[in-house]
Design a protein around this motif. Structure first.
Motif, PDB file in Angstrom:
ATOM      1  N   UNK A 107     -12.867 -10.196  -6.258  1.00  0.00           N
ATOM      2  CA  UNK A 107     -14.186  -9.876  -5.972  1.00  0.00           C
ATOM      3  C   UNK A 107     -14.851  -8.774  -6.935  1.00  0.00           C
ATOM      4  N   UNK A 108     -14.036  -7.794  -7.101  1.00  0.00           N
ATOM      5  CA  UNK A 108     -14.620  -6.356  -7.799  1.00  0.00           C
ATOM      6  C   UNK A 108     -15.085  -6.826  -9.257  1.00  0.00           C
ATOM      7  N   UNK A 109     -14.224  -7.565  -9.794  1.00  0.00           N
ATOM      8  CA  UNK A 109     -14.679  -7.803 -11.614  1.00  0.00           C
ATOM      9  C   UNK A 109     -15.192  -9.363 -11.493  1.00  0.00           C
ATOM     10  N   UNK A 110     -15.358  -9.959 -10.327  1.00  0.00           N
ATOM     11  CA  UNK A 110     -15.990 -11.143 -10.387  1.00  0.00           C
ATOM     12  C   UNK A 110     -15.305 -12.180 -11.405  1.00  0.00           C
ATOM     13  N   UNK A 111     -13.919 -12.484 -11.258  1.00  0.00           N
ATOM     14  CA  UNK A 111     -13.349 -13.656 -12.154  1.00  0.00           C
ATOM     15  C   UNK A 111     -12.335 -14.331 -11.165  1.00  0.00           C
TER      16      UNK A 111
ATOM     17  N   UNK B  85     -12.542 -24.945  -0.841  1.00  0.00           N
ATOM     18  CA  UNK B  85     -12.292 -23.923   0.144  1.00  0.00           C
ATOM     19  C   UNK B  85     -13.373 -23.074   0.724  1.00  0.00           C
ATOM     20  N   UNK B  86     -13.172 -22.266   1.817  1.00  0.00           N
ATOM     21  CA  UNK B  86     -14.176 -21.212   2.092  1.00  0.00           C
ATOM     22  C   UNK B  86     -13.742 -19.780   1.591  1.00  0.00           C
ATOM     23  N   UNK B  87     -12.894 -19.724   0.880  1.00  0.00           N
ATOM     24  CA  UNK B  87     -12.310 -18.333   0.189  1.00  0.00           C
ATOM     25  C   UNK B  87     -13.620 -17.561  -0.485  1.00  0.00           C
TER      26      UNK B  87
ATOM     27  N   UNK C 141     -20.725 -17.446  -5.213  1.00  0.00           N
ATOM     28  CA  UNK C 141     -19.746 -16.522  -5.796  1.00  0.00           C
ATOM     29  C   UNK C 141     -18.893 -17.568  -6.706  1.00  0.00           C
ATOM     30  N   UNK C 142     -18.373 -18.681  -6.224  1.00  0.00           N
ATOM     31  CA  UNK C 142     -17.758 -19.591  -7.187  1.00  0.00           C
ATOM     32  C   UNK C 142     -18.419 -19.741  -8.759  1.00  0.00           C
ATOM     33  N   UNK C 143     -19.827 -20.213  -8.457  1.00  0.00           N
ATOM     34  CA  UNK C 143     -20.666 -20.491  -9.441  1.00  0.00           C
ATOM     35  C   UNK C 143     -20.771 -19.495 -10.503  1.00  0.00           C
TER      36      UNK C 143
ATOM     37  N   UNK D 125     -14.459 -27.206 -14.321  1.00  0.00           N
ATOM     38  CA  UNK D 125     -14.985 -26.060 -13.515  1.00  0.00           C
ATOM     39  C   UNK D 125     -14.855 -24.837 -14.219  1.00  0.00           C
ATOM     40  N   UNK D 126     -13.546 -24.724 -15.363  1.00  0.00           N
ATOM     41  CA  UNK D 126     -13.404 -23.499 -15.847  1.00  0.00           C
ATOM     42  C   UNK D 126     -14.499 -23.113 -16.814  1.00  0.00           C
ATOM     43  N   UNK D 127     -14.821 -21.860 -16.782  1.00  0.00           N
ATOM     44  CA  UNK D 127     -15.965 -21.458 -17.948  1.00  0.00           C
ATOM     45  C   UNK D 127     -15.492 -21.230 -19.014  1.00  0.00           C
ATOM     46  N   UNK D 128     -14.168 -21.045 -19.412  1.00  0.00           N
ATOM     47  CA  UNK D 128     -13.390 -20.858 -20.698  1.00  0.00           C
ATOM     48  C   UNK D 128     -11.988 -21.278 -20.334  1.00  0.00           C
ATOM     49  N   UNK D 129     -11.433 -21.958 -21.410  1.00  0.00           N
ATOM     50  CA  UNK D 129     -10.080 -22.129 -21.456  1.00  0.00           C
ATOM     51  C   UNK D 129      -9.402 -21.488 -22.771  1.00  0.00           C
ATOM     52  N   UNK D 130      -8.627 -20.859 -22.497  1.00  0.00           N
ATOM     53  CA  UNK D 130      -7.891 -20.085 -23.688  1.00  0.00           C
ATOM     54  C   UNK D 130      -6.792 -20.654 -24.134  1.00  0.00           C
TER      55      UNK D 130
END
Length: 171
Positions: free
Chosen positions: A5-9, A59-61, A66-68, A142-147
């Motif tokens: 939640x702090x770094x939003x990842x 989920x409701x986590x 936030x997920x988006x 759903x992933x923004x980036x795949x490394x």
């Protein structure tokens, strides 16, 4: 899965793709999320660090906002190298201790083991194609980036810069 939640990842831990090392490096920046936290029915032990992004989304986590907005990423590995790594892991003493009910791969040849793993009806957790971890129910990623695991050091530096993560502490 690591959620910060702090770094939003969100880091989605794909099995046998370097995720244990990445999770260890990210541990101080977020919270570990287990399959039971997501009510995931993936067929693995409850304490597994592996969960599909679609399970987190449903989920409701995290709220949908936030997920988006969180940066969601994962690492994929060359499929052949991943298969060899999984075979080696399943032949290890650690696997035998953690999964006595699954039998021993110690006596299987690599060829026989591969035939069993890639059998069409095999829908096991570790054998899921890597993109399954990153996609939603609708099939969209759903992933923004795949490394790539093969670029782990450079890619992790990119992630650290992108998220403004402080330098890891040296012990």
């Amino acid at each position: 899965m690591i959620i910060s939640p702090k770094y939003k990842f969100v880091f989605c831990h794909v099995p046998k793709a370097g995720g244990t090392s990445i999770s260890f490096a990210l541990k101080g920046y977020g919270l570990s999320c287990r399959m039971t936290d997501l009510n995931c029915k993936c067929g693995e032990e409850e304490k597994s660090p592996h969960s599909f992004l679609k399970d987190l989304k449903e989920s409701n986590i995290l709220s949908q906002d936030d997920f988006n907005s969180y940066f969601k990423f994962c690492f994929f590995r060359n499929p052949w190298a991943r298969l060899v790594s999984l075979y080696a892991y399943q032949r290890s003493e650690r696997w035998q201790l953690l999964h006595p009910e699954r039998g021993s791969a110690l006596t299987w040849s690599f060829k026989d083991w591969v035939k069993a793993v890639i059998a069409p009806k095999r829908d096991g957790f570790c054998w899921a194609q890597q993109f399954q971890w990153a996609k939603g129910k609708d099939g969209n990623i759903l992933a923004d980036k795949i490394y790539k695991f093969e670029n782990l050091h450079n890619d992790f530096d990119e992630i650290r810069r992108k998220l403004n993560l402080p330098e890891p502490k040296k012990d």
